[in-house]
Scaffold this motif. Structure first.
Motif, PDB file in Angstrom:
ATOM      1  N   LEU A 249      68.708  46.594   9.779  1.00  0.00           N
ATOM      2  CA  LEU A 249      67.304  46.426  10.158  1.00  0.00           C
ATOM      3  C   LEU A 249      66.657  47.765  10.468  1.00  0.00           C
ATOM      4  N   ALA A 250      67.387  48.646  11.140  1.00  0.00           N
ATOM      5  CA  ALA A 250      66.840  49.961  11.479  1.00  0.00           C
ATOM      6  C   ALA A 250      66.498  50.748  10.212  1.00  0.00           C
ATOM      7  N   LYS A 251      67.397  50.697   9.222  1.00  0.00           N
ATOM      8  CA  LYS A 251      67.140  51.397   7.964  1.00  0.00           C
ATOM      9  C   LYS A 251      65.915  50.819   7.244  1.00  0.00           C
ATOM     10  N   LEU A 252      65.854  49.494   7.187  1.00  0.00           N
ATOM     11  CA  LEU A 252      64.742  48.848   6.500  1.00  0.00           C
ATOM     12  C   LEU A 252      63.417  49.128   7.196  1.00  0.00           C
ATOM     13  N   ARG A 253      63.402  49.065   8.518  1.00  0.00           N
ATOM     14  CA  ARG A 253      62.170  49.305   9.259  1.00  0.00           C
ATOM     15  C   ARG A 253      61.711  50.753   9.124  1.00  0.00           C
ATOM     16  N   GLN A 254      62.669  51.670   9.068  1.00  0.00           N
ATOM     17  CA  GLN A 254      62.313  53.066   8.868  1.00  0.00           C
ATOM     18  C   GLN A 254      61.667  53.270   7.513  1.00  0.00           C
ATOM     19  N   ARG A 255      62.220  52.614   6.494  1.00  0.00           N
ATOM     20  CA  ARG A 255      61.627  52.719   5.158  1.00  0.00           C
ATOM     21  C   ARG A 255      60.254  52.068   5.121  1.00  0.00           C
ATOM     22  N   ALA A 256      60.070  50.983   5.882  1.00  0.00           N
ATOM     23  CA  ALA A 256      58.758  50.339   5.945  1.00  0.00           C
ATOM     24  C   ALA A 256      57.731  51.283   6.562  1.00  0.00           C
ATOM     25  N   VAL A 257      58.121  52.000   7.612  1.00  0.00           N
ATOM     26  CA  VAL A 257      57.226  52.965   8.256  1.00  0.00           C
ATOM     27  C   VAL A 257      56.883  54.088   7.287  1.00  0.00           C
ATOM     28  N   GLU A 258      57.897  54.584   6.584  1.00  0.00           N
ATOM     29  CA  GLU A 258      57.669  55.660   5.620  1.00  0.00           C
ATOM     30  C   GLU A 258      56.775  55.202   4.480  1.00  0.00           C
ATOM     31  N   ALA A 259      56.975  53.959   4.032  1.00  0.00           N
ATOM     32  CA  ALA A 259      56.147  53.425   2.954  1.00  0.00           C
ATOM     33  C   ALA A 259      54.697  53.330   3.403  1.00  0.00           C
ATOM     34  N   GLY A 260      54.493  52.912   4.659  1.00  0.00           N
ATOM     35  CA  GLY A 260      53.135  52.846   5.187  1.00  0.00           C
ATOM     36  C   GLY A 260      52.497  54.216   5.295  1.00  0.00           C
ATOM     37  N   ALA A 261      53.286  55.211   5.691  1.00  0.00           N
ATOM     38  CA  ALA A 261      52.772  56.571   5.799  1.00  0.00           C
ATOM     39  C   ALA A 261      52.417  57.130   4.429  1.00  0.00           C
ATOM     40  N   ASP A 262      53.270  56.857   3.436  1.00  0.00           N
ATOM     41  CA  ASP A 262      52.991  57.305   2.074  1.00  0.00           C
ATOM     42  C   ASP A 262      51.702  56.684   1.561  1.00  0.00           C
ATOM     43  N   ALA A 263      51.512  55.386   1.876  1.00  0.00           N
ATOM     44  CA  ALA A 263      50.309  54.699   1.416  1.00  0.00           C
ATOM     45  C   ALA A 263      49.067  55.312   2.037  1.00  0.00           C
ATOM     46  N   ASN A 264      49.102  55.568   3.331  1.00  0.00           N
ATOM     47  CA  ASN A 264      47.941  56.115   4.015  1.00  0.00           C
ATOM     48  C   ASN A 264      47.656  57.546   3.599  1.00  0.00           C
ATOM     49  N   GLY A 265      48.690  58.255   3.130  1.00  0.00           N
ATOM     50  CA  GLY A 265      48.501  59.653   2.772  1.00  0.00           C
ATOM     51  C   GLY A 265      48.244  59.885   1.305  1.00  0.00           C
ATOM     52  N   SER A 266      48.153  58.805   0.518  1.00  0.00           N
ATOM     53  CA  SER A 266      48.003  59.002  -0.926  1.00  0.00           C
ATOM     54  C   SER A 266      46.937  58.089  -1.536  1.00  0.00           C
ATOM     55  N   LEU A 267      45.896  57.791  -0.769  1.00  0.00           N
ATOM     56  CA  LEU A 267      44.849  56.915  -1.277  1.00  0.00           C
ATOM     57  C   LEU A 267      44.177  57.552  -2.487  1.00  0.00           C
ATOM     58  N   GLY A 268      44.015  56.784  -3.548  1.00  0.00           N
ATOM     59  CA  GLY A 268      43.351  57.260  -4.723  1.00  0.00           C
ATOM     60  C   GLY A 268      44.214  58.019  -5.688  1.00  0.00           C
ATOM     61  N   GLU A 269      45.470  58.263  -5.333  1.00  0.00           N
ATOM     62  CA  GLU A 269      46.379  58.986  -6.211  1.00  0.00           C
ATOM     63  C   GLU A 269      47.198  57.990  -7.028  1.00  0.00           C
ATOM     64  N   THR A 270      47.631  58.406  -8.190  1.00  0.00           N
ATOM     65  CA  THR A 270      48.559  57.600  -8.961  1.00  0.00           C
ATOM     66  C   THR A 270      49.977  58.015  -8.633  1.00  0.00           C
ATOM     67  N   ALA A 271      50.933  57.156  -8.943  1.00  0.00           N
ATOM     68  CA  ALA A 271      52.315  57.487  -8.670  1.00  0.00           C
ATOM     69  C   ALA A 271      52.731  58.747  -9.440  1.00  0.00           C
ATOM     70  N   ALA A 272      52.211  58.880 -10.663  1.00  0.00           N
ATOM     71  CA  ALA A 272      52.576  60.038 -11.472  1.00  0.00           C
ATOM     72  C   ALA A 272      51.996  61.326 -10.930  1.00  0.00           C
ATOM     73  N   GLY A 273      50.956  61.206 -10.093  1.00  0.00           N
ATOM     74  CA  GLY A 273      50.297  62.412  -9.597  1.00  0.00           C
ATOM     75  C   GLY A 273      50.805  62.872  -8.263  1.00  0.00           C
ATOM     76  N   ARG A 274      51.810  62.187  -7.702  1.00  0.00           N
ATOM     77  CA  ARG A 274      52.310  62.578  -6.400  1.00  0.00           C
ATOM     78  C   ARG A 274      53.231  63.784  -6.498  1.00  0.00           C
TER      79      ARG A 274
END
Length: 221
Positions: free
Chosen positions: A196-221
């Protein structure tokens, strides 16, 4: 590779660029490929149980149809899931033609030199051979519920690999390497605290990536 899989490969570089909404959970889009002849009741129970298991890990499961992709929602992680074989028991008593072999896989996820891929599938023939002799004594509605819940636990194990990007296993719970019949059918079977700790950490990271990459494509990261 089938057309719907190719289309979803394209979505890996498009859906992830959509504007996200604020949520306490990271969105996990599951594109479920189900044969039209698949028993409906176990699949519905599968969806409810898997949503519950992944919510505890910090993810909101968003169910999608691979034939009609939805590009209006926000997602952090995308998985393509296929149910192979007949995922349920026919009416009446059940006797397996042969027992499931020791070490036979109940589900698998694509892996390569690049890592763990977002494509998973359930081997319902093996799952049925494993739990069918026990479920054969249950009434129809109860066997559908238990079969669907067992599928969800098997799938949650595969999603653990996809989300964490790791082939490693936990010592206990849903992320452990081997399941027993009681694991699949008992009232409670969940991720252990380390998984659960690993999964929740990845969920937090995924949320941070989303908030930090608005308008970008996956290929442009």
């Amino acid at each position: 590779m089938s057309a719907w899989v190719l289309a979803l490969c394209c979505l890996l570089s498009s859906d992830l660029s959509l504007v996200r909404t604020t949520s306490p959970y990271a969105d996990l889009a599951v594109y479920l490929n189900v044969d039209p002849n698949q028993p409906a009741a176990p699949v519905e129970h599968l969806k409810r149980e898997l949503s519950s298991l992944m919510q505890a890990a910090g993810y909101r499961v968003v169910w999608q149809d691979p034939r009609t992709p939805n590009k209006t929602g926000s997602i952090s992680t995308l998985v393509v899931l296929e149910l192979r074989g007949t995922c349920g028991l026919p009416p009446g008593s059940y006797r397996a033609e042969r027992a499931v072999e020791s070490g036979a896989s109940l589900a698998e996820t694509a892996v390569s030199a690049a890592g763990v891929g977002p494509f998973s599938w359930v081997n319902c023939a093996n799952l049925t051979r494993m739990i069918g002799p026990v479920l054969g004594e249950e009434a129809g509605a109860q066997r559908d519920f238990l079969y669907g819940r067992a599928m969800a636990r098997v799938i949650a194990h595969e999603l653990y690999h996809v989300v964490t990007g790791s082939r490693d296993h936990a010592r206990e719970g849903v992320a452990k390497p081997k399941f027993t019949v009681p694991d699949l059918l008992n009232e409670v079977f969940e991720f252990d605290h380390m998984a659960l700790a690993k999964l929740r950490q990845r969920a937090v990271e995924a949320g941070a990536d989303a908030n930090g990459s608005l308008g970008e494509t996956a290929a442009g990261r």
